[in-house]
Design a protein around this motif. Structure first.
Motif, short mmCIF file in Angstrom:
data_model
loop_
_atom_site.label_atom_id
_atom_site.label_comp_id
_atom_site.label_asym_id
_atom_site.label_seq_id
_atom_site.Cartn_x
_atom_site.Cartn_y
_atom_site.Cartn_z
N VAL A 167 38.84 31.42 49.93
CA VAL A 167 37.61 32.19 49.74
C VAL A 167 36.80 31.48 48.67
O VAL A 167 37.29 31.28 47.57
N ARG B 5 31.55 38.91 51.00
CA ARG B 5 32.85 39.55 50.79
C ARG B 5 32.85 40.43 49.54
O ARG B 5 33.81 41.16 49.30
N VAL B 25 31.87 41.71 57.85
CA VAL B 25 32.90 41.06 57.04
C VAL B 25 34.30 41.42 57.57
O VAL B 25 35.19 40.56 57.65
N GLN B 28 36.48 39.61 60.45
CA GLN B 28 37.32 38.44 60.19
C GLN B 28 38.70 38.90 59.68
O GLN B 28 38.78 39.62 58.68
N ASN B 31 39.36 38.35 56.05
CA ASN B 31 38.69 39.28 55.12
C ASN B 31 39.41 40.62 55.07
O ASN B 31 39.44 41.27 54.02
N LEU B 34 42.07 40.07 52.77
CA LEU B 34 41.56 40.05 51.39
C LEU B 34 41.40 41.47 50.85
O LEU B 34 41.75 41.75 49.70
#
Lengths: 174, 118
Positions: A167, B5, B25, B28, B31, B34
């Motif tokens: 990221v 993000r 977002v 994905q 993501n 995340l």
């Protein structure tokens, strides 16, 4: 935790409600439990001195943490003047490796990112409140907290079994 | 330019986020992972805080009451009185220690025929 005997009800209540969070904020910011306790006391002493003039124009918690931030800034200035600047050091706590890791990861953050992150995560302030407290903007605060989270995740969480997608960390602050 | 993000971080802070951006977002998988990791990070910090708060004995702030004006005045008078009394006592004590003041002076002179014997 006892209340403040003889203190105005407002101060006693604020201490009961926000004292532990204020302590944790300082604990995370200074990595020094003794300093965190002293600074927490200083926050509520300042509140007790100004309790008479307090007008609830903002959320109480935001007000308390704005004072806490000022106390922290004063503390760092004093430490700098004394040439013993309080730097975030990894705490030697062999029985608390978990805690030391977190403290070390926080120490690795940029100062602005750490400050915004702690005010949100520990203080529970909204981005708008943090923006006011730090004389910044909401988008900047949002970016700082996001960057802090990315960095902490890299340092503290084990990578998932299939690896971790990169990221990009960056972007404009403002 | 900000990273889209950021909405994931803002979401777990209960900040307002744009639903369209969030939907884009979250399409994905990386993501979504995340977001889960951000939640894990929060758990991790809270776990640490819980461990610490068990041993935390935060003392309430203590401020010494500042003496009021009249108390300070009384204290000053008492201190002054004690100082004067102490000074007088010291004077009396000192006078006992000193030899008496001479009231007359006697001077002895050798007589004219006096000789020094060895």
């Amino acid at each position: 935790m006892d209340g403040i005997s003889g203190a105005p009800p407002l101060v006693a209540r604020l201490f009961e409600q926000h004292g532990p969070a204020v302590y944790r904020y300082f604990r995370r910011s200074t990595a020094d439990p003794g300093a965190a306790e002293d600074l927490s006391q200083e926050v509520f002493l300042r509140i007790s001195r100004h309790a008479g003039s307090y007008e609830p124009r903002e959320r109480e918690r935001a007000w308390v943490f704005r004072i806490a931030r000022n106390v922290l800034i004063d503390h760092k200035r004093a430490a700098t003047r004394g040439a013993t600047e309080s730097r975030l050091e990894p705490v030697a706590a062999p029985t608390q490796a978990l805690h030391a890791d977190l403290q070390q990861a926080l120490a690795g953050l940029a100062g602005d990112d750490r400050e915004a992150f702690l005010l949100a995560e520990i203080g529970g302030l909204t981005y708008a409140e943090i923006a006011v407290a730090t004389e910044s903007t909401v988008p900047a605060v949002r970016s700082r907290i996001y960057r802090a989270r990315l960095a902490l995740r890299e340092r503290l969480l084990p990578p998932p079994p299939l690896g971790r997608a990169a990221v990009p960390v960056g972007g404009d602050d403002e | 330019m900000s990273d889209e993000r950021e909405v994931l971080s803002a979401l777990i802070d209960r900040e307002p986020v744009a639903a369209d951006v969030l939907a884009r977002v979250l399409e994905q998988p990386a993501n979504r992972a995340l977001l889960v990791e951000f939640v894990r990070l929060r758990e991790r910090i809270q776990q640490d805080d819980r461990g610490e708060s068990r041993s935390l004995e935060l003392s309430p702030p203590i401020e010494r009451a500042r003496p009021r004006g009249w108390i300070r005045a009384v204290a000053a008078v008492v201190l002054l009185g004690l100082g004067l009394a102490g000074g007088a006592g010291l004077e009396r004590y000192a006078s006992r220690e000193r030899p008496p003041e001479p009231t007359r002076v006697v001077q002895l002179e050798p007589s004219p025929g006096a000789t020094l014997r060895r």
